[in-house]
Design a protein around this motif. Structure first.
Motif, PDB file in Angstrom:
ATOM      1  N   PRO A 172       0.844  -1.164  -0.294  1.00 20.83           N
ATOM      2  CA  PRO A 172       0.044   0.029  -0.002  1.00 20.83           C
ATOM      3  C   PRO A 172       0.686   1.302  -0.045  1.00 20.83           C
ATOM      4  N   SER A 173       1.578   1.646  -1.157  1.00 23.18           N
ATOM      5  CA  SER A 173       2.576   2.438  -1.072  1.00 23.18           C
ATOM      6  C   SER A 173       2.128   3.862  -0.979  1.00 23.18           C
ATOM      7  N   THR A 174       0.789   4.319  -1.734  1.00 23.97           N
ATOM      8  CA  THR A 174       0.432   5.602  -1.333  1.00 23.97           C
ATOM      9  C   THR A 174      -0.020   6.030  -0.053  1.00 23.97           C
ATOM     10  N   SER A 175      -0.505   4.789   0.698  1.00 28.42           N
ATOM     11  CA  SER A 175      -1.029   5.025   2.182  1.00 28.42           C
ATOM     12  C   SER A 175       0.307   5.184   2.953  1.00 28.42           C
ATOM     13  N   ILE A 176       1.287   4.239   2.606  1.00 29.93           N
ATOM     14  CA  ILE A 176       2.576   4.448   3.384  1.00 29.93           C
ATOM     15  C   ILE A 176       3.191   5.769   3.244  1.00 29.93           C
ATOM     16  N   GLY A 177       3.168   6.538   1.999  1.00 23.49           N
ATOM     17  CA  GLY A 177       3.580   7.599   1.704  1.00 23.49           C
ATOM     18  C   GLY A 177       2.751   8.667   2.569  1.00 23.49           C
ATOM     19  N   PHE A 178       1.826   8.805   2.799  1.00 22.46           N
ATOM     20  CA  PHE A 178       0.865   9.499   3.687  1.00 22.46           C
ATOM     21  C   PHE A 178       1.369   9.713   5.059  1.00 22.46           C
ATOM     22  N   VAL A 179       1.356   8.400   5.478  1.00 23.90           N
ATOM     23  CA  VAL A 179       1.841   8.391   6.831  1.00 23.90           C
ATOM     24  C   VAL A 179       3.100   8.489   7.278  1.00 23.90           C
ATOM     25  N   GLN A 180       3.964   8.531   6.442  1.00 26.76           N
ATOM     26  CA  GLN A 180       5.563   9.034   6.435  1.00 26.76           C
ATOM     27  C   GLN A 180       5.362  10.581   6.263  1.00 26.76           C
ATOM     28  N   GLY A 181       4.568  11.016   5.504  1.00 30.06           N
ATOM     29  CA  GLY A 181       4.609  12.604   5.523  1.00 30.06           C
ATOM     30  C   GLY A 181       4.081  13.264   6.643  1.00 30.06           C
ATOM     31  N   PHE A 182       3.125  12.431   7.508  1.00 33.03           N
ATOM     32  CA  PHE A 182       2.622  12.965   8.694  1.00 33.03           C
ATOM     33  C   PHE A 182       3.691  13.345   9.764  1.00 33.03           C
ATOM     34  N   ASN A 183       4.680  12.531   9.970  1.00 37.90           N
ATOM     35  CA  ASN A 183       5.744  12.641  10.667  1.00 37.90           C
ATOM     36  C   ASN A 183       5.233  12.659  12.023  1.00 37.90           C
ATOM     37  N   ILE A 184       4.390  11.381  12.317  1.00 38.22           N
ATOM     38  CA  ILE A 184       3.902  11.402  13.670  1.00 38.22           C
ATOM     39  C   ILE A 184       4.892  10.352  14.503  1.00 38.22           C
ATOM     40  N   SER A 185       4.736  10.308  15.784  1.00 44.89           N
ATOM     41  CA  SER A 185       5.427   9.444  16.791  1.00 44.89           C
ATOM     42  C   SER A 185       5.093   7.934  16.768  1.00 44.89           C
ATOM     43  N   LYS A 186       5.758   6.977  17.244  1.00 42.30           N
ATOM     44  CA  LYS A 186       5.528   5.626  17.058  1.00 42.30           C
ATOM     45  C   LYS A 186       4.286   5.359  17.980  1.00 42.30           C
TER      46      LYS A 186
END
Length: 205
Positions: A27-41
């Motif tokens: 799910p590369s697009t979803s993954i890209g969005f999450v990475q862009g959110f820069n959220i904590s673990k």
């Protein structure tokens, strides 16, 4: 429209992942969005309509610690739990129709790749938006995908609602502010494509 638990349980009971159109190995697009959110673990993430999606696999591999997967189909979640094995115990699993879901907590990320476009009535759409708005922390994020205006008009024997970027933004605007949108062709297992609209939003303060 038979958008019921029985309908989806039958699909997940009788079909393998390579026999349904929404299968996505990465799910590369979803993954890209999450990475862009820069959220904590420790961020609270919910995958709405997660089914057999491998999005949860990615979240676990990236060591996210507060993951919830919601789906109307118990059969779908059982398949995903079996795939994950012992790692399934690290995830909260909720069987519910999103239209009736009462969130036990608030989330930092609301992810939905396959649910919203199945809601075709004004009442159901408003229920969903209200739920998402109340369930996401101010400043939190939404990553959502729907069939675009170039996409199909049905999926799994059900009618769907297509969205343009403007229509999706307007539907969510009471609670969410658009960050960006991506149009994407998804190659389904039957070797044809479906056009999706992927958008990220931020929950208004």
């Amino acid at each position: 429209m038979d958008n019921s638990k029985q309908h989806w349980d039958k699909i997940y009971t009788t079909k393998s992942s390579d026999q349904v159109s929404w299968t996505q190995e990465i799910p590369s697009t979803s993954i890209g969005f999450v990475q862009g959110f820069n959220i904590s673990k420790d961020a609270a993430i919910i995958d709405v309509g997660g089914g057999e999606s491998r999005f949860v696999d990615y979240l676990l591999e990236e060591c996210f610690k507060n993951i919830t997967v919601l789906d109307i189909s118990h059969a779908a979640l059982r398949k995903t739990q079996a795939r994950l094995g012992e790692r399934a115990s690290l995830v909260k699993w909720i069987v519910s129709d999103v239209r009736k879901f009462v969130s036990p907590q608030r989330f930092d990320v609301w992810h939905d790749r396959a649910t919203f476009h199945f809601l075709t009535t004004k009442e159901d759409i408003e229920k969903y938006v209200e739920l998402a708005g109340r369930s996401v922390n101010p400043g939190g994020f939404m990553a959502i995908a729907t069939f675009s205006e170039k996409g199909p008009t049905q999926c799994s024997g059900l009618s769907i609602k297509q969205y343009s970027e403007r229509e999706l933004e307007q539907a969510l605007t009471y609670y969410f502010r658009k960050i960006r949108c991506i149009a994407e062709d998804h190659l389904i297992p039957f070797q044809t494509t479906q056009n999706f609209l992927f958008c990220s939003f931020r929950r208004a303060a």
